[in-house]
Design an enzyme around this catalytic site. Structure first.
Site, PDB file in Angstrom:
ATOM      1  N   ARG A 166       0.819  -1.227   0.000  1.00 56.06           N
ATOM      2  CA  ARG A 166       0.000   0.000   0.000  1.00 56.06           C
ATOM      3  C   ARG A 166       0.854   1.280   0.000  1.00 56.06           C
ATOM      4  NH1 ARG A 166      -3.409  -3.569  -0.639  1.00 56.06           N
ATOM      5  NH2 ARG A 166      -5.512  -3.496   0.214  1.00 56.06           N
ATOM      6  N   SER A 243     -10.948  -0.966   2.728  1.00 57.84           N
ATOM      7  CA  SER A 243     -10.209  -1.121   3.989  1.00 57.84           C
ATOM      8  C   SER A 243      -9.918   0.265   4.550  1.00 57.84           C
ATOM      9  CB  SER A 243      -8.868  -1.800   3.745  1.00 57.84           C
ATOM     10  OG  SER A 243      -9.065  -3.056   3.170  1.00 57.84           O
ATOM     11  N   GLU A 339      -5.502   3.538   6.238  1.00 58.11           N
ATOM     12  CA  GLU A 339      -5.074   3.484   4.849  1.00 58.11           C
ATOM     13  C   GLU A 339      -5.669   4.683   4.116  1.00 58.11           C
ATOM     14  OE1 GLU A 339      -6.367  -0.007   2.620  1.00 58.11           O
ATOM     15  OE2 GLU A 339      -5.523   0.874   0.820  1.00 58.11           O
TER      16      GLU A 339
HETATM   17  N1  EPU Z   1     -11.041 -11.321   9.374  1.00 57.34           N
HETATM   18  C1  EPU Z   1     -11.772 -11.438  10.528  1.00 57.34           C
HETATM   19  N2  EPU Z   1     -12.789 -10.562  10.743  1.00 57.34           N
HETATM   20  C2  EPU Z   1     -13.105  -9.593   9.854  1.00 57.34           C
HETATM   21  C3  EPU Z   1     -12.353  -9.469   8.681  1.00 57.34           C
HETATM   22  C4  EPU Z   1     -11.311 -10.355   8.445  1.00 57.34           C
HETATM   23  O1  EPU Z   1     -11.528 -12.310  11.334  1.00 57.34           O
HETATM   24  O2  EPU Z   1     -14.051  -8.854  10.125  1.00 57.34           O
HETATM   25  C5  EPU Z   1      -9.998 -12.316   9.087  1.00 57.34           C
HETATM   26  C6  EPU Z   1     -10.484 -13.311   8.036  1.00 57.34           C
HETATM   27  O3  EPU Z   1     -11.110 -14.376   8.608  1.00 57.34           O
HETATM   28  C7  EPU Z   1      -9.206 -13.714   7.355  1.00 57.34           C
HETATM   29  C8  EPU Z   1      -8.322 -12.490   7.476  1.00 57.34           C
HETATM   30  O4  EPU Z   1      -8.878 -11.672   8.496  1.00 57.34           O
HETATM   31  O5  EPU Z   1      -8.590 -14.753   8.054  1.00 57.34           O
HETATM   32  C9  EPU Z   1      -8.159 -11.745   6.185  1.00 57.34           C
HETATM   33  O6  EPU Z   1      -9.391 -11.219   5.739  1.00 57.34           O
HETATM   34  P1  EPU Z   1      -9.634 -10.803   4.203  1.00 57.34           P
HETATM   35  O7  EPU Z   1      -9.304 -11.923   3.314  1.00 57.34           O
HETATM   36  O8  EPU Z   1     -10.988 -10.198   4.112  1.00 57.34           O
HETATM   37  O9  EPU Z   1      -8.521  -9.732   3.891  1.00 57.34           O
HETATM   38  P2  EPU Z   1      -7.942  -8.493   4.698  1.00 57.34           P
HETATM   39  O10 EPU Z   1      -6.546  -8.786   5.086  1.00 57.34           O
HETATM   40  O11 EPU Z   1      -8.877  -8.092   5.786  1.00 57.34           O
HETATM   41  C10 EPU Z   1      -6.869  -7.325   2.609  1.00 57.34           C
HETATM   42  C11 EPU Z   1      -6.925  -6.015   1.895  1.00 57.34           C
HETATM   43  C12 EPU Z   1      -8.212  -5.900   1.089  1.00 57.34           C
HETATM   44  C13 EPU Z   1      -8.243  -7.044   0.089  1.00 57.34           C
HETATM   45  C14 EPU Z   1      -8.164  -8.361   0.859  1.00 57.34           C
HETATM   46  C15 EPU Z   1      -8.077  -9.554  -0.064  1.00 57.34           C
HETATM   47  C16 EPU Z   1      -5.641  -4.464   3.263  1.00 57.34           C
HETATM   48  C17 EPU Z   1      -5.676  -3.272   4.141  1.00 57.34           C
HETATM   49  N3  EPU Z   1      -6.813  -4.912   2.833  1.00 57.34           N
HETATM   50  O12 EPU Z   1      -7.922  -7.348   3.562  1.00 57.34           O
HETATM   51  O13 EPU Z   1      -8.166  -4.685   0.371  1.00 57.34           O
HETATM   52  O14 EPU Z   1      -9.422  -7.004  -0.697  1.00 57.34           O
HETATM   53  O15 EPU Z   1      -6.974  -8.382   1.676  1.00 57.34           O
HETATM   54  O16 EPU Z   1      -6.823  -9.573  -0.652  1.00 57.34           O
HETATM   55  O17 EPU Z   1      -4.561  -4.957   2.966  1.00 57.34           O
HETATM   56  C18 EPU Z   1      -8.900  -2.409   0.289  1.00 57.34           C
HETATM   57  O18 EPU Z   1      -7.709  -2.096   0.292  1.00 57.34           O
HETATM   58  O19 EPU Z   1      -9.810  -1.557   0.250  1.00 57.34           O
HETATM   59  C19 EPU Z   1      -9.259  -3.820   0.377  1.00 57.34           C
HETATM   60  C20 EPU Z   1     -10.516  -4.209   0.473  1.00 57.34           C
END
Ligand code: EPU
Length: 346
Positions: A166, A243, A339
């Site tokens: 990012r 995010s 972010e």
């Molecule tokens: N999780 C939870 N509770 C929640 C959300 C997530 O426990 O409410 C856990 C999930 O179970 C999973 C882990 O966190 O084990 C990861 O969740 P997710 O796959 O939704 O991805 P993220 O790490 O929360 C990042 C990016 C997203 C992107 C996703 C998929 C960042 C800040 N965000 O989210 O990007 O879509 O990975 O690659 O790195 C964005 O930047 O706007 C965005 C949506």
């Protein structure tokens, strides 16, 4: 070129915050931007200048007492190609997801996992947008920009762009806000190699009973779109900026401490000493998921996303942001960094 005085910004930020700017200038090509910059430096140099893209990563805290620049540079052209790769120059004003679709339709691959991310191509290059194991920066060969200070053109090559999670050079203090990106050059592949490393993607492909050799880029794009739509609120319906926080990178020791209490805590390895912890998980453990503070709320399907439940001001969202940060800091000793970019005074 179009000028809008006392322009409402409600349609220009995906949070749907109702603020205004003194002037908005939309330009269609580099020459129009240069012409406006000349006028700006002569007639209104005291006004702050802010370049926006799709407004999907902004939180306006107050009216903007200056000039907003908005690119409508839309041309897409091939600069070079061989059997395996293509270099495509894309106007910064092209909607990122339109280009992802265009690329797949033309048999250019690499961007599929970044399907449906809101915003423009120019902002994708600033933000190094990423999702499902892919990052835009990995496919960006160069970026063409215009200095807002003196109108000079500068091309930044991949090695100068300082891409990381990012982050790009355009977010560094010395460079931030000083350039308008006019074109982004992507280097894409002509052979489709699916990237299914991200947890859950392989399972989604299997659940659809698609044999690996039959998986096309269009199918993968559809799966990504479905996955996003299941978790992330549609900004056209509920204001949000995706995010809100970055996933914090912590030492392996900190992760071990978390695991003592939460043995199943999710994390991604960064290097031998660091891991990235999903901020959404941390926020959920603090009990915020689905909860509101006034008209601002934590999304009920993905706690990393803050939403405008209707009529929220930037300050309402900021209050929720601070409350969430405080909870995570108190419980885990981890400071979450937004972010989203805050614009204006709190
Ligand atoms: N999780 C939870 N509770 C929640 C959300 C997530 O426990 O409410 C856990 C999930 O179970 C999973 C882990 O966190 O084990 C990861 O969740 P997710 O796959 O939704 O991805 P993220 O790490 O929360 C990042 C990016 C997203 C992107 C996703 C998929 C960042 C800040 N965000 O989210 O990007 O879509 O990975 O690659 O790195 C964005 O930047 O706007 C965005 C949506």
């Amino acid at each position: 070129m179009e000028f809008y005085k006392k322009c409402s910004l409600k349609e220009y930020n995906t949070f749907g915050i109702d603020v205004s700017a003194n002037l908005m200038v939309k330009y269609n090509c580099e020459d129009e931007l240069l012409a406006f910059l000349e006028q700006y430096h002569k007639e209104m140099p005291h006004l702050p200048l802010l370049h926006i893209g799709g407004g999907s990563n902004l939180l306006f805290l107050s009216d903007f007492p200056g000039v907003i620049l908005f690119s409508e540079i839309q041309d897409i052209s091939i600069l070079a190609e061989d059997e395996d790769t293509v270099q495509v120059s894309v106007g910064a004003g092209v909607t990122h997801d339109d280009f992802v679709m265009y690329a797949i339709q033309h048999g250019w691959y690499g961007l599929e996992n970044l399907s449906l991310i809101p915003g423009q191509v120019g902002s994708a290059a600033v933000q190094n947008i990423g999702a499902y194991g892919a990052e835009a920066g990995d496919m960006i060969k160069s970026v063409q920009s215009i200095s807002l200070q003196d109108g000079t053109k500068k091309i930044w090559f991949h090695d100068e762009l300082a891409y990381s999670y990012r982050h790009s050079i355009f977010k560094d203090e010395a460079v931030r806000g000083k350039y308008a990106i006019s074109y982004v050059v992507f280097q894409l592949k002509k052979h489709f190699i699916p990237c299914l490393n991200y947890g859950g993607l392989k399972a989604s492909v299997q659940a659809k009973q698609i044999p690996p050799e039959k998986l096309s880029a269009t199918m993968l794009r559809e799966i990504i779109i479905e996955t996003r739509q299941n978790k992330l609120p549609d900004p056209k319906v509920t204001g949000n900026a995706g995010s809100f926080f970055m996933n914090p990178i912590v030492s392996v020791n900190v992760m071990h401490q978390i695991q003592e209490q939460y043995p199943n805590a999710p994390y991604y390895e960064v290097d031998s000493e660091h891991v990235k912890v999903p901020a959404g998980w941390l926020i959920e453990q603090c009990g915020w998921k689905g909860n509101a503070l006034g008209p601002a709320a934590v999304h009920d399907k993905q706690a990393l996303v803050l939403v405008n439940n209707g009529g929220a001001t930037g300050k309402d969202i900021l209050s929720l942001c601070r409350a969430v940060q405080q909870s995570v800091s108190e419980r885990f000793g981890i400071q979450l960094s937004p972010e989203v970019n805050f614009i204006g005074k709190a």
